[in-house]
Design an enzyme around this catalytic site. Structure first.
Site, PDB file in Angstrom:
ATOM      1  N   GLU B 192      -7.529   1.250  -8.827  1.00 52.67           N
ATOM      2  CA  GLU B 192      -7.897   0.975  -7.426  1.00 52.67           C
ATOM      3  C   GLU B 192      -6.972  -0.077  -6.795  1.00 52.67           C
ATOM      4  O   GLU B 192      -7.305  -0.688  -5.794  1.00 52.67           O
ATOM      5  CB  GLU B 192      -9.358   0.496  -7.300  1.00 52.67           C
ATOM      6  CG  GLU B 192     -10.367   1.196  -8.199  1.00 52.67           C
ATOM      7  CD  GLU B 192     -10.542   2.665  -7.863  1.00 52.67           C
ATOM      8  OE1 GLU B 192      -9.857   3.174  -6.951  1.00 52.67           O
ATOM      9  OE2 GLU B 192     -11.378   3.329  -8.525  1.00 52.67           O
ATOM     10  N   GLY B 261      -3.677  18.775   7.623  1.00 47.05           N
ATOM     11  CA  GLY B 261      -4.579  19.436   8.563  1.00 47.05           C
ATOM     12  C   GLY B 261      -3.959  20.596   9.328  1.00 47.05           C
ATOM     13  O   GLY B 261      -4.634  21.222  10.143  1.00 47.05           O
ATOM     14  N   ASP B 355      -2.664   9.296  -4.238  1.00 50.76           N
ATOM     15  CA  ASP B 355      -3.372   9.941  -5.341  1.00 50.76           C
ATOM     16  C   ASP B 355      -2.625  11.229  -5.665  1.00 50.76           C
ATOM     17  O   ASP B 355      -2.368  12.035  -4.758  1.00 50.76           O
ATOM     18  CB  ASP B 355      -4.790  10.333  -4.901  1.00 50.76           C
ATOM     19  CG  ASP B 355      -5.782   9.220  -5.141  1.00 50.76           C
ATOM     20  OD1 ASP B 355      -5.665   8.528  -6.160  1.00 50.76           O
ATOM     21  OD2 ASP B 355      -6.678   9.044  -4.293  1.00 50.76           O
ATOM     22  N   TRP B 409      -7.118  -1.127  -2.876  1.00 51.04           N
ATOM     23  CA  TRP B 409      -6.767  -0.132  -1.860  1.00 51.04           C
ATOM     24  C   TRP B 409      -8.029   0.577  -1.340  1.00 51.04           C
ATOM     25  O   TRP B 409      -7.945   1.570  -0.662  1.00 51.04           O
ATOM     26  CB  TRP B 409      -5.683   0.833  -2.338  1.00 51.04           C
ATOM     27  CG  TRP B 409      -6.077   1.970  -3.242  1.00 51.04           C
ATOM     28  CD1 TRP B 409      -7.188   2.082  -4.025  1.00 51.04           C
ATOM     29  CD2 TRP B 409      -5.310   3.176  -3.449  1.00 51.04           C
ATOM     30  NE1 TRP B 409      -7.159   3.263  -4.726  1.00 51.04           N
ATOM     31  CE2 TRP B 409      -6.016   3.945  -4.388  1.00 51.04           C
ATOM     32  CE3 TRP B 409      -4.098   3.670  -2.947  1.00 51.04           C
ATOM     33  CZ2 TRP B 409      -5.548   5.200  -4.827  1.00 51.04           C
ATOM     34  CZ3 TRP B 409      -3.632   4.908  -3.376  1.00 51.04           C
ATOM     35  CH2 TRP B 409      -4.356   5.655  -4.305  1.00 51.04           C
ATOM     36  N   ASP B 469     -14.733   4.606 -11.879  1.00 53.53           N
ATOM     37  CA  ASP B 469     -15.162   5.863 -11.247  1.00 53.53           C
ATOM     38  C   ASP B 469     -16.669   5.928 -11.037  1.00 53.53           C
ATOM     39  O   ASP B 469     -17.137   6.503 -10.068  1.00 53.53           O
ATOM     40  CB  ASP B 469     -14.745   7.053 -12.127  1.00 53.53           C
ATOM     41  CG  ASP B 469     -13.273   7.024 -12.422  1.00 53.53           C
ATOM     42  OD1 ASP B 469     -12.505   7.485 -11.588  1.00 53.53           O
ATOM     43  OD2 ASP B 469     -12.889   6.495 -13.487  1.00 53.53           O
TER      44      ASP B 469
END
Lengths: 288, 540
Positions: B192, B261, B355, B409, B469
């Protein structure tokens, strides 16, 4: 804890592990964790034994006459004037945990759970570790070898994306949620409930043109505990309990009266308890 | 300055991670699909790109974490076997679909899946013989890919009370990395991007030279960082910290203007698992027969329309779009780096962190985008040079010493995502386990036999519970009940073993059962939790 000892693919029986977590570990202790520049989280456990010993020393009515508090010490080394700077937050020991708000980031804090007696003296029960909070702003310290003129540094901050600070992957996930239904349902439920920590801080700093400014708001934290398998509602909505039977939620708190009936029903539905909490908020500003 | 010399650097960093999910006690387990999907959509397609680029002589640079839980899953026999079953079933369905969709608007996309799953089989079986870590290692040994590690179970370090826990997360990770990749890790992705000032001494102890921070970790550092996030800084320990560039992050991620998108790209939420006739698709669902996503999707985003109004996906059109987005990304980096170089009077390094699973899994065409980007960067421009952080540090070893700020983050930039009303109840249990684990490691400096096995299993249960997680999933509300169950299960397993060890009444059958269930870090040595080891590391 059961022991199956069998190693085979048929071993799919539900584990005995889904029972609730221990309520405590039989030790009087407390811990402090950093959340962000202005918030910390404290949890504690006070054993029956400790309570008895305290009563022996300070009188049987100690817990009736004393106000239960978290004493928050600013222990930053830089000050060094010897005077302990602290403030108290009233709590109930049964809450077992609390979010502690401090005005100044970038400092070191530790907390002590204890009682303030009617004569003003303090009976400490258990102290936490020390936490160094982040400053949450640009440092005032510059070093000569790597000096930059101030105007350049402001521009550098812009180039570095200072406006995006805090919009990390969580924010990104929220943005994508506008298209992705799964996440959208999660976040919108949270915000309409008004509970979500993800949507709690809506304070907007006014546009940079104004030099002096003030924003303030408040929220409501409701917490409680019951049997881990009970059915609990707040204002008629089901509340999910933590595995140890505790629950807590944050609400937006608009002006007016908020009525929060809390109901718990035992698992076998033979017993129930009810606590009704009413909160009134009235905000005034000087209009400047 | 000569015209052909670069004006700055781009470091592309992909964070590949999944929590350790492996359930030998079930034939078929829903959450194991997370791993199989990521294998098919991200990890193997990335290797496919690296193979192709290498074959055609295109040089590239990329930095990628493969977290220890992911390494453990990639190397695990049972999951390898189950992954074979997973892609074989997909391939079987894809082959049927090519026949069924002939002369329909879906033929092209059906062909695409058939080709894709055949290639996955080819790479997995013929190239890497089921050991895909060897594939990644190959490109690391060529100097094109830099694999970095991460905390042993993606533990969230700023919320640990004991430094023994921090040391254990880093040491276990470094040892596991050496086992898989044949040398120590040069860099680490702190889970993270969660940084707690001072923890970098434990990185240094393992020979780790750098890590990554969210933007404000650097710009709120002290003293003020002279170059913002466009040059690394050295922590007082001497370990370097690279800061995230938000401009390139937003360009990909932004909801309004981000690439994923685009209406020609594949729609994630319209899936064959729901679209196909039930009896036909049933063999490809889980044993419970419930319709779920199976990862094959035939529609494009199309526009702001209902799911049932989505138009058929056109693979060629989507690929063209990915190429054009890659061109746009490169153009923007060139302009950004020219501008920064002029402004800073120094070659900047722009660190773009994502990611890994964004590419391919969430954004299906994201892997095409990366392939086009690598090619264009290599062939079409000279302004920006792609480098790994190690390469940058050997070219530019003179950097400012700054104490970075605590940061992550996550949403709002600090620890709140992992510490709020949905998950704060976990920490008293987690901290107690760590405290007890340290107590055990100190008490038994040289255990052997069954006791040693029990102590090692205790250490496995503790680190599994530490995974960030679980807290994250509770916050976002997806898989909340699974993550709660996992945390509670590891807590009970640890506490049970602890009581048996302390009471000197170990049940070997139960221990054996736990070893079989939670087999992460087969090489575990519980002494990693001892206070002495931690202090030695902190002094090094």
């Amino acid at each position: 804890m059961t022991s199956s000892g069998q190693i085979n693919n048929k071993n799919t029986a539900p584990e005995a592990e889904h029972k609730a977590l221990p309520e405590g570990y039989g030790t009087t202790e407390a811990a402090l964790l950093p959340r962000d520049p202005n918030w910390m989280f404290i949890y504690w456990e006070i054993t029956e034994n400790s309570r008895k010993n305290l009563c022996k020393t300070h009188g049987e009515d100690l817990f009736q006459k004393g106000r239960q508090v978290i004493r928050v010490y600013d222990v930053s080394a830089a000050d060094g004037d010897g005077a302990a700077r602290y403030f108290d937050i009233p709590v109930m020991f049964e809450a077992k945990s609390w979010y502690v708000n401090v005005q100044e980031g970038g400092r070191a804090y530790c907390c002590e759970v204890g009682l303030v007696l009617p004569d003003g003296s303090f009976v400490g029960i258990v102290k936490t570790n020390t936490v160094n909070l982040p400053a949450g702003r640009v440092s005032n310290v510059t070093d000569e070898k790597w000096m930059a003129v101030t105007a350049d540094f402001d521009k550098l901050l812009q180039l570095s994306g200072v406006e995006y600070i805090g919009k990390g992957s969580g924010e990104v996930a929220k943005s994508l949620a506008q298209r992705w239904e799964m996440l959208r349902s999660v976040f919108s439920r949270a915000s309409s409930w008004g509970v979500s920590s993800m949507s709690s801080q809506n304070l907007q700093k006014p546009e940079l043109a104004k030099k002096f400014w003030l924003v303030a708001d408040c929220e409501l934290i409701l917490y409680g505990a019951t049997e881990p398998d009970a059915f609990v509602t707040v204002s008629g909505r089901k509340v999910n309990l933590n595995p140890d039977g505790t629950f807590s939620m944050r609400f937006a708190l608009p002006d007016g009266v908020v009525d929060l009936p809390v109901k718990a029903m035992s698992k076998d539905e033979t017993d129930s308890r009810e606590i009704d909490i009413k909160v009134t908020r009235a905000t005034t500003t000087d209009g400047k | 300055m000569a015209n052909n010399e670069e004006k700055g650097y781009l470091s592309l960093v992909l964070h590949a991670h999944l929590p350790f999910i492996r359930h030998p006690e079930y034939e078929d387990f829903l959450e194991e699909d997370w791993f199989f999907e990521a294998m098919c959509e991200t990890y193997i397609p990335l290797l496919d790109i690296y193979e192709r680029l290498t074959a055609e002589g295109t040089d590239f640079r990329v930095t990628m974490s493969i977290t220890p839980p992911l390494c453990n899953m990639m190397a695990d026999e049972l999951l390898r076997e189950r992954f074979r079953r997973y892609y074989s079933l997909r391939l079987e369905l894809a082959e049927k679909e090519v026949v069924r969709t002939r002369n329909t608007g879906f033929y092209e996309v059906a062909k695409m899946y058939e080709t894709k799953f055949r290639r996955i089989r080819e790479l997995y079986e013929d190239y890497y013989h089921g050991r895909i870590l060897d594939g990644f290692k190959k490109f690391q040994d060529m100097g094109k890919l830099e694999i970095i590690t991460c905390g042993a179970t993606h533990g969230f370090l700023p919320l640990e009370l004991r430094k023994e826990a921090v040391h254990a997360q880093i040491k276990l990770a470094a040892d596991n990395y050496r086992k898989h990749f044949g040398r120590g890790p040069r860099g680490i992705w702190l889970a993270e991007c969660a940084y707690n000032p001072g923890d970098d001494v434990f990185l240094k102890a393992q020979g780790i030279r750098y890590f990554f921070l969210e933007t404000h970790g650097i710009i709120y550092g002290s003293p003020r960082p002279r170059y913002g996030v466009y040059a690394p800084v050295y922590c007082p320990s001497g370990v370097a910290a690279f800061g995230r560039d938000m401009e390139s992050a937003q360009q990909v991620w932004s909801a309004e203007t981000g690439y994923p998108g685009d209406h020609r790209y594949r729609e994630f939420y319209r899936d064959l698992g729901y679209d196909l006739e039930y009896d036909y698709v049933k063999p490809y669902l889980h044993q419970d027969g419930v319709r779920r996503n199976i990862g094959m999707k035939y529609h494009k985003i199309t526009g702001k329309v209902q799911l049932n109004e989505k138009a058929p996906y056109n693979p060629a059109e989507a690929r063209d779009m990915a190429a054009s987005h890659a061109g746009n990304f490169m153009f923007n980096r060139e302009r950004q780096i020219e501008h920064l170089e002029h402004f800073l009077g120094k070659k900047p390094i722009v660190v773009s962190m994502y990611d890994a699973e964004l590419y391919g899994h969430w954004w299906y065409e994201g892997t095409d985008f990366l392939e086009f980007l690598f090619k264009k960067m290599h062939h079409d421009q000279k302004t920006v040079k792609m480098v790994t952080p190690s390469e940058y540090l050997s070219m530019h070893p003179d950097n400012q010493v700054v104490q970075p700020s605590m940061s992550t983050w996550g949403d709002k930039g600090y620890n709140e995502v992992w510490l709020n009303g949905t998950n704060d109840w976990m920490y008293r249990h987690l901290h107690k386990q760590v405290e007890r684990m340290v107590e055990l490691a100190n008490k038994f400096p040289a255990a052997d036999g069954t006791l040693r096995r029990a102590l090692n299993q205790c250490a496995r249960e503790v680190v599994l519970g530490m995974s960030s997680d679980w807290a994250f999933l509770m916050t976002v509300g997806t898989a909340k009940s699974y993550s709660t169950k996992r945390f509670v299960a590891h807590t009970h397993r640890f506490n049970g073993l602890y009581e048996q060890i302390v009471g000197n009444r170990l049940e070997e059958g139960w221990l054996k059962d736990l070893e079989w269930r939670d087999n992460i870090f087969p090489e575990m040595d519980y002494r990693v939790f001892s206070t002495e080891e931690m202090e030695k590391a902190a002094r090094s």
